[in-house]
Design an enzyme around this catalytic site. Structure first.
Site, mmCIF file in Angstrom:
data_model
loop_
_atom_site.group_PDB
_atom_site.id
_atom_site.type_symbol
_atom_site.label_atom_id
_atom_site.label_comp_id
_atom_site.label_asym_id
_atom_site.label_seq_id
_atom_site.Cartn_x
_atom_site.Cartn_y
_atom_site.Cartn_z
ATOM 1 N N HIS A 60 5.844 6.544 -0.965
ATOM 2 C CA HIS A 60 6.570 5.317 -1.322
ATOM 3 C C HIS A 60 5.706 4.106 -0.986
ATOM 4 O O HIS A 60 4.761 4.221 -0.197
ATOM 5 C CB HIS A 60 7.883 5.225 -0.536
ATOM 6 C CG HIS A 60 7.651 5.052 0.936
ATOM 7 N ND1 HIS A 60 7.408 6.115 1.788
ATOM 8 C CD2 HIS A 60 7.563 3.945 1.718
ATOM 9 C CE1 HIS A 60 7.210 5.677 3.004
ATOM 10 N NE2 HIS A 60 7.292 4.348 2.995
ATOM 11 N N HIS A 90 0.859 -1.198 0.000
ATOM 12 C CA HIS A 90 0.000 0.000 0.000
ATOM 13 C C HIS A 90 0.886 1.235 0.000
ATOM 14 O O HIS A 90 2.096 1.136 0.242
ATOM 15 C CB HIS A 90 -0.871 0.000 1.262
ATOM 16 C CG HIS A 90 -0.039 0.048 2.507
ATOM 17 N ND1 HIS A 90 0.444 -1.084 3.115
ATOM 18 C CD2 HIS A 90 0.478 1.091 3.209
ATOM 19 C CE1 HIS A 90 1.198 -0.747 4.153
ATOM 20 N NE2 HIS A 90 1.241 0.573 4.235
HETATM 21 P P1 2AM Z 1 6.436 2.235 5.934
HETATM 22 O O1 2AM Z 1 5.760 1.564 4.807
HETATM 23 O O2 2AM Z 1 7.367 3.304 5.504
HETATM 24 O O3 2AM Z 1 7.039 1.269 6.916
HETATM 25 C C1 2AM Z 1 1.435 0.797 8.406
HETATM 26 O O4 2AM Z 1 2.264 0.418 9.436
HETATM 27 C C2 2AM Z 1 2.066 1.879 7.595
HETATM 28 O O5 2AM Z 1 2.326 3.016 8.391
HETATM 29 C C3 2AM Z 1 3.360 1.459 6.956
HETATM 30 O O6 2AM Z 1 3.282 1.699 5.572
HETATM 31 C C4 2AM Z 1 4.430 2.319 7.601
HETATM 32 O O7 2AM Z 1 5.264 2.963 6.715
HETATM 33 C C5 2AM Z 1 3.674 3.394 8.299
HETATM 34 N N1 2AM Z 1 4.203 3.590 9.638
HETATM 35 C C6 2AM Z 1 4.371 2.656 10.580
HETATM 36 N N2 2AM Z 1 4.846 3.221 11.717
HETATM 37 C C7 2AM Z 1 4.983 4.535 11.469
HETATM 38 C C8 2AM Z 1 5.420 5.650 12.253
HETATM 39 N N3 2AM Z 1 5.803 5.532 13.526
HETATM 40 N N4 2AM Z 1 5.440 6.857 11.653
HETATM 41 C C9 2AM Z 1 5.067 7.003 10.378
HETATM 42 N N5 2AM Z 1 4.637 5.989 9.595
HETATM 43 C C10 2AM Z 1 4.591 4.769 10.142
#
Ligand code: 2AM
Length: 178
Positions: free
Chosen positions: A120, A36
């Site tokens: 991304h 996603h």
């Molecule tokens: P990522 O893909 O860059 O890991 C669900 O967990 C989504 O939220 C993931 O796509 C993740 O990004 C993002 N995510 C998880 N923890 C986060 C955080 N503490 N701050 C910002 N984005 C977060």
């Protein structure tokens, strides 16, 4: 519950991205069903806050737009790479939508997101350094470009950490206008 706002990706695009998920020892590839594009991470909220989030997102008005995934890169520095991702071609409509969502969520009482939005799709998380093969992997796929797809909605997901890994469930879908 743990929430985030994201764009879901069409099945054929997820399959195509799934084709990138090899050739790098030590990478923990994201299951194609879970791929996603995050617009806003919300985190842990209670039931009342979740309702406020849903109400705020329901009020976001945006137009549908086309989006193209391209390029491959890493988060983290040379010594400690953390994640591998597929990037997005510059897209003003995406930036506008993300800004509207941010504004709506702040009005609903959420603290502002401090990190700059870097659109991304995370392909893999890197628990151990894959060594020189990481550089080769990225260079070999640098020309990756997917077919454009139509973004006609955004989604509020909940994230549940099971033993088998994270399970993402769509809680609400917010359509974009024509
Ligand atoms: P990522 O893909 O860059 O890991 C669900 O967990 C989504 O939220 C993931 O796509 C993740 O990004 C993002 N995510 C998880 N923890 C986060 C955080 N503490 N701050 C910002 N984005 C977060």
């Amino acid at each position: 519950m743990r929430l985030f706002v994201a764009l879901s990706l069409p099945q054929d695009l997820r399959n195509r991205l799934g084709g990138l998920a090899s050739g790098l020892p030590g990478a923990r590839w994201v299951d194609p069903d879970n791929l996603h594009l995050t617009l806003r991470f919300i985190g842990e909220v209670d039931g009342r806050e979740a309702e406020d989030v849903d109400a705020a997102l329901s009020g976001v008005q945006g137009k549908r737009f086309s989006l193209t995934l391209s390029g491959v890169g890493q988060f983290g520095d040379e010594r400690r790479p953390r994640a591998l991702w597929v990037g997005v071609e510059p897209n003003e409509a995406l930036e506008r939508l993300q800004a509207k969502i941010e504004t709506a969520l702040q009005r609903a009482g959420l603290a502002p997101e401090k990190r700059k939005f870097k659109p991304h799709v995370t392909l893999a998380r890197l628990k151990t350094h894959p060594g020189e093969r990481l550089h080769d992997y990225i260079v070999q796929r640098s020309l990756f470009r997917a077919e454009p797809f139509e973004v006609d909605a955004f989604t509020l997901y909940s994230s549940y950490l099971a033993n088998s890994g994270a399970i993402y469930s769509p809680e609400a879908v917010y359509p974009l206008g024509g």
